[in-house]
Design a protein around this motif. Sequence first.
Motif, PDB file in Angstrom:
ATOM      1  N   LEU A 226     -54.142 -20.352 -20.887  1.00  0.00           N
ATOM      2  CA  LEU A 226     -55.311 -20.617 -21.737  1.00  0.00           C
ATOM      3  C   LEU A 226     -55.151 -19.933 -23.091  1.00  0.00           C
ATOM      4  O   LEU A 226     -55.443 -20.524 -24.139  1.00  0.00           O
ATOM      5  CB  LEU A 226     -56.581 -20.120 -21.045  1.00  0.00           C
ATOM      6  N   SER A 227     -54.657 -18.712 -23.081  1.00  0.00           N
ATOM      7  CA  SER A 227     -54.404 -17.991 -24.327  1.00  0.00           C
ATOM      8  C   SER A 227     -53.388 -18.738 -25.181  1.00  0.00           C
ATOM      9  O   SER A 227     -53.529 -18.815 -26.408  1.00  0.00           O
ATOM     10  CB  SER A 227     -53.895 -16.581 -24.007  1.00  0.00           C
ATOM     11  N   CYS A 228     -52.377 -19.295 -24.540  1.00  0.00           N
ATOM     12  CA  CYS A 228     -51.353 -20.060 -25.261  1.00  0.00           C
ATOM     13  C   CYS A 228     -51.956 -21.305 -25.909  1.00  0.00           C
ATOM     14  O   CYS A 228     -51.672 -21.606 -27.069  1.00  0.00           O
ATOM     15  CB  CYS A 228     -50.231 -20.441 -24.296  1.00  0.00           C
ATOM     16  N   VAL A 229     -52.796 -22.014 -25.171  1.00  0.00           N
ATOM     17  CA  VAL A 229     -53.438 -23.224 -25.707  1.00  0.00           C
ATOM     18  C   VAL A 229     -54.310 -22.876 -26.910  1.00  0.00           C
ATOM     19  O   VAL A 229     -54.274 -23.557 -27.945  1.00  0.00           O
ATOM     20  CB  VAL A 229     -54.275 -23.924 -24.616  1.00  0.00           C
ATOM     21  N   VAL A 230     -55.083 -21.802 -26.796  1.00  0.00           N
ATOM     22  CA  VAL A 230     -55.935 -21.376 -27.915  1.00  0.00           C
ATOM     23  C   VAL A 230     -55.072 -20.994 -29.114  1.00  0.00           C
ATOM     24  O   VAL A 230     -55.386 -21.329 -30.267  1.00  0.00           O
ATOM     25  CB  VAL A 230     -56.825 -20.187 -27.490  1.00  0.00           C
ATOM     26  N   ASP A 281     -45.759 -14.660 -19.816  1.00  0.00           N
ATOM     27  CA  ASP A 281     -46.441 -14.012 -20.938  1.00  0.00           C
ATOM     28  C   ASP A 281     -45.542 -13.968 -22.175  1.00  0.00           C
ATOM     29  O   ASP A 281     -45.972 -14.270 -23.291  1.00  0.00           O
ATOM     30  CB  ASP A 281     -46.853 -12.597 -20.524  1.00  0.00           C
ATOM     31  N   ILE A 282     -44.268 -13.609 -21.970  1.00  0.00           N
ATOM     32  CA  ILE A 282     -43.320 -13.542 -23.086  1.00  0.00           C
ATOM     33  C   ILE A 282     -43.085 -14.930 -23.669  1.00  0.00           C
ATOM     34  O   ILE A 282     -43.058 -15.118 -24.894  1.00  0.00           O
ATOM     35  CB  ILE A 282     -41.988 -12.916 -22.621  1.00  0.00           C
ATOM     36  N   VAL A 283     -42.920 -15.928 -22.782  1.00  0.00           N
ATOM     37  CA  VAL A 283     -42.668 -17.301 -23.245  1.00  0.00           C
ATOM     38  C   VAL A 283     -43.853 -17.813 -24.062  1.00  0.00           C
ATOM     39  O   VAL A 283     -43.681 -18.374 -25.160  1.00  0.00           O
ATOM     40  CB  VAL A 283     -42.391 -18.237 -22.048  1.00  0.00           C
ATOM     41  N   CYS A 284     -45.062 -17.630 -23.547  1.00  0.00           N
ATOM     42  CA  CYS A 284     -46.252 -18.121 -24.252  1.00  0.00           C
ATOM     43  C   CYS A 284     -46.446 -17.405 -25.582  1.00  0.00           C
ATOM     44  O   CYS A 284     -46.799 -18.030 -26.592  1.00  0.00           O
ATOM     45  CB  CYS A 284     -47.493 -17.954 -23.371  1.00  0.00           C
ATOM     46  N   ASP A 285     -46.208 -16.089 -25.603  1.00  0.00           N
ATOM     47  CA  ASP A 285     -46.313 -15.349 -26.865  1.00  0.00           C
ATOM     48  C   ASP A 285     -45.322 -15.881 -27.891  1.00  0.00           C
ATOM     49  O   ASP A 285     -45.645 -16.024 -29.076  1.00  0.00           O
ATOM     50  CB  ASP A 285     -46.056 -13.852 -26.628  1.00  0.00           C
TER      51      ASP A 285
END
Length: 410
Positions: A226-230, A281-285
Amino acid sequence: MAGVAVCVMSEGETISPLTKVGGVSLLKRAVFTAQKGGAKTCYLCVDHVTEAFKSELQNDSRVTSQLVWVSPNPDDTQTPEPPVTEQSVVFSVTTIFRHPLIQHISREMTVGKASVFTDASGAVAIALVPGQLTSALVQELKQGKQLAETSAVIDGEQYRLPQTRSLHCSRLTRMSQLEEVEETLLLSLENPRDGQVDTYFNRKLSRPLTRRLLRTPLTPNQITALSCVVGLLGALCFFPGGYWGPLLGSVVLQFSVVLDCCDGEVARVKFLESPFGDVLDIVCDTVVTIAIFVGMGVAIWKDGASAHALPLAGMLVLGGCLAFPLVTLAEKTEAIGDRRGGWEDNLIKRLVASLTTRDVSVVIFVGALTGKLLWFLWGAAVGAQVFWLLLFWLLWRAGRFYQWSQGVQE
C-alpha cells in the motif's frame, strides 16, 4: 540468553490471557517474546488449562519452542523436568516487554542465584532463575503458588528494571490500561536506522496510524505494498510539471513514507517479521524512489528549467538500480561484517543506514515548495554514482563478495 521460559497465568489476574494487545493475545505475546529471547522450552503455568488456551497456540507456525502446560492438578505427574544447564526467564503473561530486555537483564544475573527485577511500583515483573532452581520453581507454581510467593523468586537478588524507552516493561492489570500499554509498546520500537525526520516527525504520525492498523487484518507486507502504491501516485503527480503538481506529489510521498514506518511497526508488534518482508520493503522503496526521480526529471524538463533534466533523472535511475543489489548484499552479509569489525564494515553500515533513512523525503518537499527541485536533481544524480561506486569498493575490500559467493551470510 534464557533457554527456558516460565510464563505464569495466575487465578488472581483479572485480565484473560486471551486479551489482545496490539492485535496479539497476551498468551501468544508471552511465548513469542520468550522465543525471541532464546527460550527453546516454555512452561505455561495456569490454574486451569482450557482448550481455548491450547487452541490459541496450535497450528501457528511461529510457535517453535516446546510448550509444557503446568497446572495444580494432583493427577499430573508427567511434567518434564527443566534442563539444569539452562537459565530460565520467569514472568506473568500480563507483563509486556520486548525481547531485548531479556538479554539486558541477563547480564545482571548472579551465578547460582535468582535475579528478581521489579517495576517502578516495586512489584516483581521478571525473574531470571538458574537452571538448577527452575525445577523447584515449577513445582511450587504447580502447587498453586503465586509468582511472588515462590522461594526461588523471594530469595533472589533484587534489581530495579531499567526505565529506558526501548527496554520498558509494562504490566496490564485492568482493561482501562490497554491504550496506555499499547502506546508504551509502540514507543519501545526504536529503529537505530531512523533519521531525524523519522524520529521527530514520521514516527509521531505513524504510531497513531499503526494502532488502528493493528486492529485490521492487514499484514505488514500488504501495508508495504500500500505504501508503494501511494508513493507511485505521488510520483505521477510530478509528471504534469508546474508548481502545484510536484508540491502535491511531495506531500503524497511523505504520506507514503509514514505508511512505510507503519509496516515495520506492525511487523514487530505482531511478531510478523520475515526475510521476504525485508526484501519486499527494499524493493518497494527502490521502485518508489526511481519513480519519484523520473517524475521529478519530467517535471523540470516540461517546465523548461533545464535541458539536462531527463539525463540527470536517468543518472539517478541508473544509480538506484546499481545501488539496489549492493545494498541487498550489504544487509545479507551484515553479520559477517559485525564479526570482522573492520573500518570498511563500519563505513558500509553507515552508508546503508544513510540510504535507508527517510529524511530525503523532506528535502524533496522543501525543493518542491521553493521551486528548487533542479538543485536536488543535480546533487542526487552525482551523489547516487558516488554512493554505489564507494559501496562496491568497500564491499570488495571487506571480502563480502567472496563470502556471498561461498554461500556464507551469517
